[in-house]
Write a protein that holds these residues in place. Structure first.
Motif: not given
Length: 557
Positions: A488, A490, A500
């Protein structure tokens, strides 16, 4: 209450490569990159190698046992459910955080006297033929993370791994030791009872279970599962893990805290059976179905039905007792994470602190990067039941923590997703305390505009849902096929939106196994193959394309 881990990571994640992405809402990203061409993945992303953007393990369609192979990758999908994509955002984008999400490793002692394999009498999917290889499989996932060159979308360095529970399978002390060794590095031997002498269901002579070293026409052999001479000895032999090369954090799951993921196990017949010499391997099908139905409804969190079943005198196997199989208390769970021998790549305690140990709490906050805070919740109900909930004291702490960090983006982690949090069983240590549901937690998180994601597991299924102002991201398990974890990233798009990026990864083991190869890598490949062929494997676990590799847009708070 604990507020943050002093050993957390405080460094700004930097941009290692600019990624240009385009596409309308719901479309497929075709990313560009201004760096060296040989760093491009097949989908044009700078660090796609080793991810499902490039290739995904496939099982050919058809009946019976099938060997695995590399298949086409999954594209990245732009999701605009919350905010729309704006042109040129890739040229402006800077990364804020990049990390990896592990969940549901289910490290398993397959010789444990109190395993619930006997439920297979009621349903073929109630037992997994791959369970003996969970340690080798977890180590291969560690190797995959160590081999990643950076965030697939941005190239930013990966700063930590978060393991969101069901790290162990049956609340056994030895499973916790194996999990910590796999994550931190070292050698462990996934064998209990008499050393070198297998005492589990796979040499029981019962047709319910796959017997890899026998000609028995069992339920799985009839479906084409292979005969593998030497499998049981290899599966219970020493496994060396290099350990993660980056820090990691830990979250409690229901299988960590409860026997079978359902029952309070620190007392009575359940605790005694765990370290005893009697292993119940099969029960009448009706008994198995009744027990499974009760688990699904959560009507017997204390495990009275299991205790009654153990006392009914059904034929059982005699096994070698082993004190290492004892259920661990939550204090022992915390102490194991805080043990200096288990620091590995850090941080000390892997998120948990001495304040957690003193207060008996299993939730904490930690710094992810400049301007980004991580929050790990304890969604396991200590009173029993596989569904989750959180106590009122924890909900109040969460509200206060999010308020205190209102000027930072917040990433919230838990084991259970919102749709699996409806457990109202009282906490035995706090019987008067109100338990709160997933719906209540969604409302609280939605009231804090700094929350950008709630990241969880438990369901063993990839699922991503918009929650008005933030995203709920649920990742599939690493025990059931397709055995995934998720990167993940960001990013700030500097246009009033954040992105994201979610990218699924498989273990480092090749999808094609060689049935004579019992090396660590060979066993990890076999782990994948057995899981893909398990009877009752759920085809919904990979999720839809919109639940896999994505760019999730939201308004910048």
């Amino acid at each position: 209450m604990p507020h943050s881990s002093s050993a957390g990571i405080r460094r700004r994640v930097f941009l290692a490569g600019a990624v240009a992405g385009a596409g309308a809402a719901g479309g497929v990203v075709r990313a560009g990159f201004t760096g060296r061409a040989d760093r491009l993945g097949r989908d044009g992303e700078p660090f796609a190698a080793g991810t499902t953007l490039v290739t995904v393990t496939t099982r050919p369609d058809g009946p019976g046992y099938q060997r695995l192979a590399d298949g086409p990758g999954w594209p990245r999908i732009v999701r605009s459910d919350i905010a729309g994509p704006r042109p040129g955002r890739a040229d402006r984008r800077t990364p804020l955080a990049a990390f990896v999400h592990f969940t549901d490793l289910h490290i398993t002692d397959v010789q444990h006297p109190l395993r619930y394999e006997f439920l297979r009498a009621g349903s073929p999917k109630a037992w997994r033929p791959q369970e003996a290889l969970t340690v080798a499989g977890a180590v291969s996932l560690v190797e995959r993370v160590n081999g990643l060159r950076g965030g697939p979308a941005t190239g930013a360095p990966l700063s930590f791994v978060m393991a969101t529970g069901d790290n162990t399978d049956n609340n056994a002390a030895i499973e916790l030791d194996w999990f910590l060794t796999a994550m931190n590095g070292g050698t462990c031997t996934p064998d209990t009872g008499e050393p070198g002498h297998y005492e589990g269901v796979q040499d029981s002579g019962l047709e319910l279970f796959w017997h890899p070293e026998s000609l028995l026409r069992d339920l799985d052999s009839l479906a084409g599962f292979p005969k593998l001479e030497g499998f049981l000895g290899a599966a219970t032999g020493p496994v060396h893990s290099p350990g993660l090369a980056i820090p990691w954090y830990s979250t409690l799951g229901n299988h960590d805290g409860l026997s079978g993921g359902c029952y309070a196990s620190g007392h009575g017949a359940i605790a005694a059976a765990a370290t005893g010499s009697r292993k119940l391997q099969t029960v009448p099908p009706g008994e198995a179905r009744t027990l499974m139905a009760g688990e699904g409804r959560g009507t017997d969190p204390a495990g009275h039905g299991v205790e009654a079943l153990l006392g009914r005198g059904y034929e059982a196997r005699t096994v070698t007792p082993d004190a290492r199989r004892a259920p661990f208390s939550m204090r022992e769970y915390l102490a194991a994470h805080l043990d200096p021998d288990h620091v590995g790549p850090g941080p000390a305690g892997h998120g948990y602190t001495t304040a957690n140990l003193a207060e008996g709490t299993l939730y904490y906050a930690f710094p992810v990067a400049d301007g980004v805070i991580g929050i790990s919740l304890d969604s396991t109900d200590p009173g029993g039941g596989k569904a989750g909930s959180i106590g009122h004291g924890q909900l109040k702490w969460l509200d206060e923590t999010l308020t205190r960090h209102r000027d930072e983006y917040a990433l919230v982690f838990s084991h259970h997703p919102s749709w699996s949090m409806n457990n109202g069983t009282p906490d035995p240590a706090r019987p008067a305390e109100t338990r709160h549901s997933g719906a209540e937690l969604l409302r609280l998180l939605g009231s804090h505009r700094n929350v950008v994601a709630w990241i969880n597991g438990h369901s063993h299924c990839n699922r991503i849902r918009p929650r008005r102002t933030f995203w709920e991201i649920c990742t599939a398990s690493h025990i059931d096929s397709p055995q995934l974890a998720r990167v993940i990233e960001v990013t700030d798009n500097h246009d009033g939106t954040l992105s994201l990026f979610t990218t699924l990864i498989e273990s480092a083991a090749p999808p094609r196994s060689y049935h004579h190869d019992f090396s660590r890598t060979g066993l990890a490949s076999l782990y994948r193959e057995l899981a893909a062929n398990a009877q009752g494997a759920d085809p919904s676990f990979p999720g839809a394309p919109t639940d896999r590799n994505t760019e999730l847009l939201l308004h910048r708070p």
